[in-house]
Design a protein around this motif. Structure first.
Motif, PDB file in Angstrom:
ATOM      1  N   LEU A  28       1.025  -1.265   0.166  1.00 38.34           N
ATOM      2  CA  LEU A  28      -0.041   0.167  -0.159  1.00 38.34           C
ATOM      3  C   LEU A  28       0.952   1.397   0.018  1.00 38.34           C
ATOM      4  CD1 LEU A  28      -2.614  -1.209   2.781  1.00 38.34           C
ATOM      5  CD2 LEU A  28      -3.134  -0.915   0.010  1.00 38.34           C
ATOM      6  N   THR A  29       1.798   1.357   0.877  1.00 33.00           N
ATOM      7  CA  THR A  29       2.733   2.479   0.797  1.00 33.00           C
ATOM      8  C   THR A  29       3.366   2.626  -0.460  1.00 33.00           C
ATOM      9  OG1 THR A  29       4.476   1.259   2.151  1.00 33.00           O
ATOM     10  CG2 THR A  29       2.781   2.670   3.356  1.00 33.00           C
ATOM     11  N   ASN A  34       4.807   5.453  -5.289  1.00 27.54           N
ATOM     12  CA  ASN A  34       4.786   5.510  -7.065  1.00 27.54           C
ATOM     13  C   ASN A  34       3.667   6.048  -7.590  1.00 27.54           C
ATOM     14  OD1 ASN A  34       7.072   3.873  -6.775  1.00 27.54           O
ATOM     15  ND2 ASN A  34       5.850   1.809  -6.996  1.00 27.54           N
ATOM     16  N   ARG A  35       2.854   6.799  -6.935  1.00 31.95           N
ATOM     17  CA  ARG A  35       1.539   7.785  -7.178  1.00 31.95           C
ATOM     18  C   ARG A  35       0.755   6.987  -8.276  1.00 31.95           C
ATOM     19  NH1 ARG A  35       6.055  10.839  -6.217  1.00 31.95           N
ATOM     20  NH2 ARG A  35       5.558  12.981  -5.452  1.00 31.95           N
ATOM     21  N   GLU A  36       0.546   5.767  -7.935  1.00 27.03           N
ATOM     22  CA  GLU A  36      -0.455   4.768  -8.494  1.00 27.03           C
ATOM     23  C   GLU A  36      -1.960   5.251  -7.781  1.00 27.03           C
ATOM     24  OE1 GLU A  36       0.555   0.802  -8.889  1.00 27.03           O
ATOM     25  OE2 GLU A  36       2.611   1.038  -8.444  1.00 27.03           O
ATOM     26  N   TYR A  37      -2.126   6.367  -8.273  1.00 23.81           N
ATOM     27  CA  TYR A  37      -3.598   7.000  -7.800  1.00 23.81           C
ATOM     28  C   TYR A  37      -4.928   6.138  -8.241  1.00 23.81           C
ATOM     29  CZ  TYR A  37      -0.298  10.779  -6.460  1.00 23.81           C
ATOM     30  OH  TYR A  37       0.761  11.476  -5.957  1.00 23.81           O
ATOM     31  N   GLY A  38      -4.458   5.799  -9.353  1.00 21.82           N
ATOM     32  CA  GLY A  38      -5.960   4.872 -10.054  1.00 21.82           C
ATOM     33  C   GLY A  38      -6.058   3.712  -9.086  1.00 21.82           C
ATOM     34  N   HIS A  79      -4.921   8.173   2.709  1.00 21.18           N
ATOM     35  CA  HIS A  79      -4.047   8.861   1.668  1.00 21.18           C
ATOM     36  C   HIS A  79      -4.586   9.464   0.505  1.00 21.18           C
ATOM     37  CE1 HIS A  79      -1.294   6.198   4.332  1.00 21.18           C
ATOM     38  NE2 HIS A  79      -0.266   7.048   3.742  1.00 21.18           N
ATOM     39  N   GLN A  80      -5.566   9.691   0.591  1.00 19.66           N
ATOM     40  CA  GLN A  80      -6.302  10.375  -0.693  1.00 19.66           C
ATOM     41  C   GLN A  80      -5.877  11.539  -0.839  1.00 19.66           C
ATOM     42  OE1 GLN A  80     -10.647  10.605  -0.571  1.00 19.66           O
ATOM     43  NE2 GLN A  80     -10.692  11.407  -2.559  1.00 19.66           N
ATOM     44  N   GLY A  81      -5.065  11.940  -2.044  1.00 17.71           N
ATOM     45  CA  GLY A  81      -4.545  13.279  -2.283  1.00 17.71           C
ATOM     46  C   GLY A  81      -3.127  13.277  -1.583  1.00 17.71           C
ATOM     47  N   ARG A  82      -2.521  12.290  -1.006  1.00 16.02           N
ATOM     48  CA  ARG A  82      -1.262  12.411  -0.433  1.00 16.02           C
ATOM     49  C   ARG A  82      -0.131  11.985  -1.346  1.00 16.02           C
ATOM     50  NH1 ARG A  82      -1.144  13.583   5.131  1.00 16.02           N
ATOM     51  NH2 ARG A  82      -3.090  13.398   6.047  1.00 16.02           N
ATOM     52  N   SER A  83       0.969  12.726  -1.304  1.00 14.94           N
ATOM     53  CA  SER A  83       2.094  11.899  -2.307  1.00 14.94           C
ATOM     54  C   SER A  83       3.175  11.270  -1.458  1.00 14.94           C
ATOM     55  CB  SER A  83       2.759  13.180  -2.936  1.00 14.94           C
ATOM     56  OG  SER A  83       3.106  14.119  -1.856  1.00 14.94           O
ATOM     57  N   ALA A  84       3.119  11.241  -0.047  1.00 17.57           N
ATOM     58  CA  ALA A  84       3.916  10.642   0.678  1.00 17.57           C
ATOM     59  C   ALA A  84       3.272   9.626   1.719  1.00 17.57           C
ATOM     60  CB  ALA A  84       4.850  11.487   1.323  1.00 17.57           C
TER      61      ALA A  84
END
Length: 185
Positions: A28-29, A34-38, A79-84
């Protein structure tokens, strides 16, 4: 012929596969890193089973697939909208102690107190209240509980010897730095 251990992973018929909450948290982290937002967005769709849910369930082994899918949902909500990514720390009780605002946090915040009261009074895993807790932590910009620790606690939710709900309540009410404070996972 020797009997294989459940963790051997050879695919032998009748073999049991254990859960791995650390591997779930790592996966999950990595999605966040890796910015796998989808994929994270798929995990936030609680009522629609997606490939992402199925993958999260793999880490639950034979016995905890549904629980791991739901944990992935909670992680994705936070983590919605988080990059870290945040691995979190402490138990849910310790994390709920951080909920609040300028008027008070934890036991001094009536909303946090009601939320913890509802959680610890539940006989079954209180998923809706856990989601609310994660959402509140996110909105207060407070770190989440340890995702790995939360998963392990929920696996033991109905184990009377583990007394998970009681431990969360104690940790919620224990002042920071007080003697006997524990579980920093």
């Amino acid at each position: 012929m020797t009997e294989q251990s459940p963790s051997a992973g050879t695919g032998v018929e009748g073999e049991r596969f254990p859960h791995d909450s650390t591997a779930l948290t790592t996966w999950l982290t990595t999605l966040v890193r890796n910015r796998e937002y989808g994929t994270l967005a798929e995990l936030r769709r609680a009522r629609v089973p997606t490939n992402a849910h199925i993958r999260a369930g793999w880490y639950g082994g034979d016995d905890h697939r549904d629980l791991f899918e739901r944990m992935a949902f909670l992680f994705a909500i936070y983590h919605q909208g988080r990059s870290a990514p945040l691995y979190g720390h402490g138990s849910l009780g310790a994390a709920a102690r951080r909920i609040g605002d300028g008027t008070g946090r934890g036991p001094d915040n009536p909303g946090a107190q009601r939320l913890v009261d509802r959680i610890v009074a539940s006989r079954r895993i209180p998923w809706r209240h856990l989601q609310h807790t994660v959402t509140r932590l996110r909105s207060c910009e407070q770190p989440p509980p340890s995702w790995t620790g939360l998963t392990e606690d929920l696996i033991k939710w109905n184990d009377r010897k583990a007394r998970v709900a009681y431990q969360w309540s104690v940790e919620f009410h224990t002042p920071p730095g007080a003697p006997g404070q524990k579980r920093t996972r």
